[in-house]
Design a protein around this motif. Structure first.
Motif, PDB file in Angstrom:
ATOM      1  N   THR A   7      29.681  36.605  38.932  1.00 44.51           N
ATOM      2  CA  THR A   7      29.660  37.519  40.079  1.00 44.51           C
ATOM      3  C   THR A   7      28.941  36.890  41.262  1.00 44.51           C
ATOM      4  O   THR A   7      29.414  36.935  42.397  1.00 44.51           O
ATOM      5  CB  THR A   7      28.931  38.829  39.697  1.00 44.51           C
ATOM      6  N   ALA A   8      27.789  36.270  40.992  1.00 44.25           N
ATOM      7  CA  ALA A   8      26.998  35.665  42.065  1.00 44.25           C
ATOM      8  C   ALA A   8      27.798  34.580  42.773  1.00 44.25           C
ATOM      9  O   ALA A   8      27.844  34.525  44.011  1.00 44.25           O
ATOM     10  CB  ALA A   8      25.707  35.086  41.498  1.00 44.25           C
ATOM     11  N   GLY A  64      46.297  35.696  55.636  1.00 44.07           N
ATOM     12  CA  GLY A  64      45.884  34.814  54.547  1.00 44.07           C
ATOM     13  C   GLY A  64      44.483  35.154  54.066  1.00 44.07           C
ATOM     14  O   GLY A  64      44.206  35.184  52.866  1.00 44.07           O
ATOM     15  N   MET A  65      43.600  35.441  55.006  1.00 41.22           N
ATOM     16  CA  MET A  65      42.224  35.810  54.684  1.00 41.22           C
ATOM     17  C   MET A  65      42.199  37.108  53.874  1.00 41.22           C
ATOM     18  O   MET A  65      41.460  37.229  52.904  1.00 41.22           O
ATOM     19  CB  MET A  65      41.455  35.991  55.998  1.00 41.22           C
ATOM     20  N   LEU A  66      42.997  38.072  54.285  1.00 40.25           N
ATOM     21  CA  LEU A  66      43.075  39.364  53.594  1.00 40.25           C
ATOM     22  C   LEU A  66      43.530  39.158  52.160  1.00 40.25           C
ATOM     23  O   LEU A  66      42.917  39.659  51.206  1.00 40.25           O
ATOM     24  CB  LEU A  66      44.045  40.276  54.353  1.00 40.25           C
ATOM     25  N   LEU A  67      44.600  38.388  52.005  1.00 41.41           N
ATOM     26  CA  LEU A  67      45.157  38.136  50.679  1.00 41.41           C
ATOM     27  C   LEU A  67      44.128  37.415  49.809  1.00 41.41           C
ATOM     28  O   LEU A  67      43.888  37.797  48.661  1.00 41.41           O
ATOM     29  CB  LEU A  67      46.429  37.294  50.831  1.00 41.41           C
ATOM     30  N   PHE A  68      43.498  36.384  50.388  1.00 42.04           N
ATOM     31  CA  PHE A  68      42.504  35.611  49.650  1.00 42.04           C
ATOM     32  C   PHE A  68      41.379  36.517  49.158  1.00 42.04           C
ATOM     33  O   PHE A  68      41.009  36.487  47.985  1.00 42.04           O
ATOM     34  CB  PHE A  68      41.937  34.507  50.549  1.00 42.04           C
ATOM     35  N   LEU A  76      39.917  40.981  43.055  1.00 37.96           N
ATOM     36  CA  LEU A  76      40.722  41.445  41.919  1.00 37.96           C
ATOM     37  C   LEU A  76      40.378  40.638  40.676  1.00 37.96           C
ATOM     38  O   LEU A  76      40.152  41.186  39.592  1.00 37.96           O
ATOM     39  CB  LEU A  76      42.212  41.303  42.255  1.00 37.96           C
ATOM     40  N   ALA A  77      40.302  39.305  40.848  1.00 34.53           N
ATOM     41  CA  ALA A  77      39.965  38.439  39.723  1.00 34.53           C
ATOM     42  C   ALA A  77      38.588  38.797  39.187  1.00 34.53           C
ATOM     43  O   ALA A  77      38.381  38.899  37.982  1.00 34.53           O
ATOM     44  CB  ALA A  77      40.003  36.982  40.174  1.00 34.53           C
ATOM     45  N   LEU A  78      37.661  39.042  40.097  1.00 33.34           N
ATOM     46  CA  LEU A  78      36.302  39.365  39.688  1.00 33.34           C
ATOM     47  C   LEU A  78      36.277  40.654  38.867  1.00 33.34           C
ATOM     48  O   LEU A  78      35.653  40.731  37.812  1.00 33.34           O
ATOM     49  CB  LEU A  78      35.427  39.513  40.941  1.00 33.34           C
ATOM     50  N   MET A 117      31.620  43.825  35.212  1.00 36.05           N
ATOM     51  CA  MET A 117      32.178  44.599  36.307  1.00 36.05           C
ATOM     52  C   MET A 117      33.159  45.632  35.783  1.00 36.05           C
ATOM     53  O   MET A 117      33.273  46.722  36.298  1.00 36.05           O
ATOM     54  CB  MET A 117      32.904  43.666  37.284  1.00 36.05           C
ATOM     55  N   ARG A 118      33.901  45.256  34.687  1.00 35.94           N
ATOM     56  CA  ARG A 118      34.915  46.164  34.155  1.00 35.94           C
ATOM     57  C   ARG A 118      34.247  47.419  33.609  1.00 35.94           C
ATOM     58  O   ARG A 118      34.762  48.509  33.739  1.00 35.94           O
ATOM     59  CB  ARG A 118      35.721  45.463  33.065  1.00 35.94           C
ATOM     60  N   ARG A 119      33.100  47.224  32.991  1.00 38.63           N
ATOM     61  CA  ARG A 119      32.398  48.393  32.453  1.00 38.63           C
ATOM     62  C   ARG A 119      31.982  49.333  33.582  1.00 38.63           C
ATOM     63  O   ARG A 119      32.051  50.548  33.429  1.00 38.63           O
ATOM     64  CB  ARG A 119      31.162  47.929  31.682  1.00 38.63           C
ATOM     65  N   GLN A 120      31.572  48.736  34.693  1.00 44.74           N
ATOM     66  CA  GLN A 120      31.077  49.571  35.798  1.00 44.74           C
ATOM     67  C   GLN A 120      32.183  50.420  36.426  1.00 44.74           C
ATOM     68  O   GLN A 120      31.945  51.512  36.882  1.00 44.74           O
ATOM     69  CB  GLN A 120      30.494  48.688  36.899  1.00 44.74           C
TER      70      GLN A 120
END
Lengths: 247, 226
Positions: B151-152, B203-207, B213-215, B222-225
């Motif tokens: 995450t960091a 491009g910035m928005l998508l990135f 999303l990956a995070l 993060m999924r638990r939260q």
């Protein structure tokens, strides 16, 4: 919640109905003289003029998208003409000032007669307003081209987003020198602090700064009165005092 | 694709800046976060507040003070000049330093949370098994805090990519040195080149979306939260 909404609506309508207010978009280089002129205008007329300063290009985008300005004091003559052509401004534009460019440094003695320091190149950074965005930046690059120094000095350019930021780069000493508007460093028509060279007007295209009444100011008495005031003797004396030429 | 060489140079510079900043912050932020998670010192509150400052300060404040502090008359500027490095504004090194300050809380806070969640008795157990503090850190703490590190790193990187106000104020818009993507987009918009602005901004928005999303999908903590 409904009461809150109606209270907000009430405030908005009373604000709009309050006659004698006008909001004026002012190019960054003209912010100080504009403030002085607006104060005199308010005293003399009883109207209220609210100034918003910024880059002319940004004002263009905001005005096209419905920004609540009645008057634009631009840094160039192209933007008011464009706004007029596109129906966002009325056909009232006139040149209120002709900008003068100055090569300026915060340290005394660095900038010498005829800007010879440019040829010696004894500096790391020279601040220039972004020539794509700012008329003063355009004039600065034209000046360097006329002196035959544009290519040699390009690697040392630091670009300000507008002329105010360019001045900030030089005033903080981070850039040893830079091209700014004379109005930013003038005191009683001369260079106040530091050292500077007032660039001869023939080294660049004249920086004609045009004012125009915007479409949404068509029926605003205060806005029209301000433009008249800007053409008057009192305002012209102030403008000249800041080192601008007049048409 | 209507992106110019200048646009690609800005993208490359941004990635370089974000990578370097993230790496430096992980190295410097880990001991700081560990100290914050474990200490009972009275000035822990003050240190936490300083770390969190960039979260609430407008970038103009940070940018303005950095410009003054790193300038020839500022304390940092005097230091760098005395060291023969010149002044830092308008240089890539200056941007790295500014980005480290700007993204500090985004790296330190997830690490601190991860370290705080590790039970004390695990560390004590490791100590009774004669693990040195460094052994314990690398073989107990780091594996347990892996989601925190992820995450960091991701937040630090993404936040640096998204940096704008500070760079605008101390960068000077120099190609391949300080002209990052966000400044390039701003320039395009100001010059009314909306088509080019759209390509970069889109491009910035998508990135940013893909990174977050990956995070959120890959990181178990993060999924638990959510």
């Amino acid at each position: 919640m409904q009461r809150l909404i109606s209270a907000v609506l009430l405030c908005l309508t009373t604000m709009a109905a309050h006659a004698g207010d006008t909001r004026i978009a002012v190019a960054a280089n003209f912010s100080v003289p504009a403030k002085r002129i607006a104060e005199a205008f308010e005293r003399a007329s009883g109207h209220k003029a609210t100034l918003v300063t910024g880059a002319t290009g940004k004002f263009y985008a905001q005005i096209v998208n419905g920004a609540p300005f009645e008057v634009l004091l631009a840094a160039d003559d192209e933007t008011p003409a464009k706004l007029e052509k596109e129906g966002h401004a009325t056909g009232t534009r006139f040149t209120y000032a002709i900008g003068r460019l100055v090569l300026w440094s915060a340290s005394p003695g660095l900038v010498d007669i005829d800007g010879a320091v440019l040829k010696r190149g004894t500096f790391r950074h020279i601040a220039v307003a972004n020539p794509r965005l700012a008329p003063y930046g355009q004039a600065a690059t034209e000046t360097l081209a006329a002196l035959g120094l544009a290519e040699a000095l390009r690697p040392r350019f630091v670009l300000g987003e507008n002329i105010a930021q360019t001045h900030q780069f030089v005033a903080s000493g981070n850039a040893e020198l830079g091209f700014v508007a004379l109005a930013q460093v003038a005191k009683d028509g001369r260079i106040g602090e530091g050292s500077g060279w007032i660039v001869p007007a023939q080294l660049h295209q004249p920086i004609r700064q045009d004012a125009v009444l915007l479409a949404r100011g068509r029926d605003n008495a205060a806005a029209k009165a301000f433009l008249e005031w800007l053409k008057g003797d009192d305002a012209r004396a102030t403008i000249r005092g800041f080192g601008y030429d007049l048409p | 694709m209507p992106l110019t060489d200048a646009d690609f140079a800005a993208i490359w510079l941004t990635l370089k800046l974000a990578t370097l900043t993230t790496a430096l912050l992980l190295v410097a932020g880990t001991p700081l976060a560990w100290w914050l998670a474990r200490t009972a010192a009275r000035w822990k509150g003050a240190v936490s507040a300083v770390v969190a400052l960039p979260l609430v300060l407008p970038p103009t404040v940070l940018g303005f003070y950095l410009l003054v502090a790193m300038g020839p008359a500022g304390p940092l500027g005097r230091l760098t000049q005395a060291a023969g490095l010149g002044t830092l504004p308008f240089t890539f090194a200056g941007l790295v330093l500014a980005s480290c300050l700007y993204s500090l809380p985004f790296v330190v806070q997830p690490l601190q949370n991860a370290f705080t969640a590790i039970p004390e008795r695990l560390l004590e157990a490791a100590a009774t098994l004669r693990a040195s503090p460094l052994d314990t850190f690398f073989h107990v703490v780091v594996p347990l805090a892996r989601p925190g590190f992820l995450t960091a790193a991701v937040l630090g990187f993404a936040h640096t990519v998204g940096e704008f106000g500070v760079v605008l104020m101390i960068g000077g818009n120099i190609p391949e040195k300080t002209r990052v993507v966000s400044v390039q987009i701003y320039d395009h918009v100001e010059a009314l080149e909306y088509a080019q602005a759209h390509w970069l901004a889109g491009g910035m928005l998508l990135f940013s979306f893909v990174v977050l999303l990956a995070l959120y999908t890959l990181n178990p903590a993060m999924r638990r939260q959510t």
